[in-house]
Design an enzyme around this catalytic site. Structure first.
Site, PDB file in Angstrom:
ATOM      1  N   GLY A  71     -19.696 -42.603   7.390  1.00  0.00           N
ATOM      2  CA  GLY A  71     -19.678 -43.912   8.049  1.00  0.00           C
ATOM      3  C   GLY A  71     -20.254 -43.839   9.459  1.00  0.00           C
ATOM      4  CB  THR A  72     -19.864 -41.309  12.150  1.00  0.00           C
ATOM      5  OG1 THR A  72     -18.438 -41.384  12.110  1.00  0.00           O
ATOM      6  CG2 THR A  72     -20.333 -41.114  13.577  1.00  0.00           C
ATOM      7  N   GLY A 199     -17.793 -42.892   1.881  1.00  0.00           N
ATOM      8  CA  GLY A 199     -17.225 -42.500   0.596  1.00  0.00           C
ATOM      9  C   GLY A 199     -15.760 -42.117   0.650  1.00  0.00           C
ATOM     10  CG  HIS A 200     -13.895 -39.860   4.048  1.00  0.00           C
ATOM     11  ND1 HIS A 200     -12.733 -39.806   4.776  1.00  0.00           N
ATOM     12  CD2 HIS A 200     -14.863 -40.200   4.927  1.00  0.00           C
ATOM     13  CE1 HIS A 200     -12.995 -40.079   6.044  1.00  0.00           C
ATOM     14  NE2 HIS A 200     -14.283 -40.324   6.162  1.00  0.00           N
ATOM     15  CB  CYS A 324     -11.535 -40.580  15.306  1.00  0.00           C
ATOM     16  SG  CYS A 324     -12.076 -40.811  13.645  1.00  0.00           S
TER      17      CYS A 324
END
Ligand code: PLP
Length: 385
Positions: A71-72, A199-200, A324
């Protein structure tokens, strides 16, 4: 002791069906899809199939899907790639409650001479749409606002914002990392130009993501090298990850409404049970427009980290903010932007469920939570005894 995993906004378990789909791609079908030989070449159709599965969940064309590593990366590529394509415009608009994958990139753009505006939210985490509309001007290249917030689950009106942005001739990116797979999305006929997913967060493995780029949207290539992903994101494909993500999207699409309701019921039971058993608690987030799996609860007078450690002793995994930022003891930037009082923000816990969560797990957590809260409040210097 069994693990009770209520930290699905941090990451999710890989679905068995996803693992099965990926398995042959490690030691048997390990060829490079760019190779000329049949052994490598036979992999290409699996990537094509995965692209179709992702596109089908999103309601878009397969050609609008670019596979990335997370995503990052998708967020970085969307923001930087969009700005590079319109160099004459120098203003970017975002929100104060974005994930660091967006917020840090935007703040960094200030060093490159961009004007960056962060739109505020109200106490429920709802975006100030009037402020947003006022801020979009002829110099605005990009508006990047998340689809759903990772800490509170608040869902933003992404389509409404996209229309507003399109009318003013700017580009709109949305970080949908927490939304995809949890709530239905339909990009057919949408005004969203760019959308990120990971995805995760939806029972695929870590190390694979997607950037959706609407047909006709100008975006500079963000990884130069080979011809992969139509030359926009070079690098040998993470074939098992891509195939796994395709399967995860197929599974999500299959039962999204049903699972939604089941997970929402469990989340509501958990929330109600905790609120009834523990005094001086409050929910952080939009009571109406919220991800079905997420609840963020503030427990006054105690530290979120202390609660987490006690929960951990019972095998319960939760989070005191986004994974994070949990290295820092600063209260979450999201809760601060919502004006949550300091003492409440410090004692906030996020429980995020998944399709694998059970009634038994919810009941056990409701039973344990008041014990933990009472024990910690006994020790708290902020509680008058
Ligand atoms: N955006 C949001 C809203 C997130 O919640 C996360 C991860 O927690 C990310 C972006 C980053 O995704 P990834 O971990 O795949 O880089």
């Amino acid at each position: 002791m069994e693990t009770i995993y209520f930290d699905n906004n941090a990451t999710t378990k890989v679905a068995e069906e996803v693992l099965e789909e990926m398995r042959p791609l490690f030691c048997d079908l390990y060829g490079n899809p760019s190779s000329m030989h049949t052994f490598g070449g036979q992999i290409g159709h699996r990537i094509k199939n995965a692209r179709e599965q992702v596109a089908s969940l999103l309601g878009c064309e397969p050609a609008e899907i670019i596979f990335t590593s997370c995503g990052t990366e998708s967020d970085n590529a969307a923001i930087k790639g969009a700005l590079a394509a319109v160099p004459n415009k120098r203003k970017v608009i975002t929100s104060r409650v974005e994930h660091p994958a967006v917020l840090t990139v935007c703040r960094d753009l200030e060093n490159a001479g961009y004007t960056v505006v962060e739109i505020g939210v109200d106490r429920f985490g709802r975006l100030d749409l009037d402020e947003l509309e006022d801020q979009i001007d002829a110099n605005t290249a990009l508006v990047t606002i998340m689809y759903a917030n990772n800490e509170t689950g608040t869902v933003f009106p992404a389509e409404k914002i996209a229309r507003m942005v399109a009318e003013k001739d700017a580009l709109f990116h949305t970080d949908a990392v927490q939304a995809v797979g949890k709530i239905p999305l339909d990009l057919s006929g949408s005004h969203i130009d760019l959308l990120s997913l990971s995805g995760h967060k939806l029972h695929a493995p870590k190390g694979v993501g997607v950037l959706y780029v609407r047909k006709g949207t100008r975006l500079s290539p963000f990884m130069l090298g080979g011809h992969q992903e139509a030359g926009r994101r070079a690098g040998t494909e993470n074939v098992p990850g891509i195939v796994g993500l395709g399967k995860a999207c197929e599974l999500a699409a299959r039962n999204i409404e049903l699972e939604n309701t089941r997970v929402r019921n469990l989340r509501d039971k958990l929330e109600k049970g905790i609120l009834e058993a523990c005094p001086d608690c409050r929910i952080n987030g939009d009571p109406e427009n919220r991800l079905p799996n997420t609840t963020n609860i503030s427990f006054e007078f105690i530290e979120g980290e202390a609660i987490l450690l006690m929960l951990d002793k019972y095998g319960i995994c939760a989070s005191s903010g986004s994974a994070c930022t949990s290295g820092s003891l600063e209260p979450s930037h999201v809760l601060r932007a919502m004006g949550v009082p300091f003492t409440a923000a410090h004692g906030s816990i996020r429980f995020s469920l998944s399709r694998y969560s059970t009634q038994k797990e919810v009941d056990f957590t409701i039973e344990i939570m008041p014990k933990i809260v009472n024990q910690l409040r006994e020790l708290s210097p902020f509680v008058t005894k």
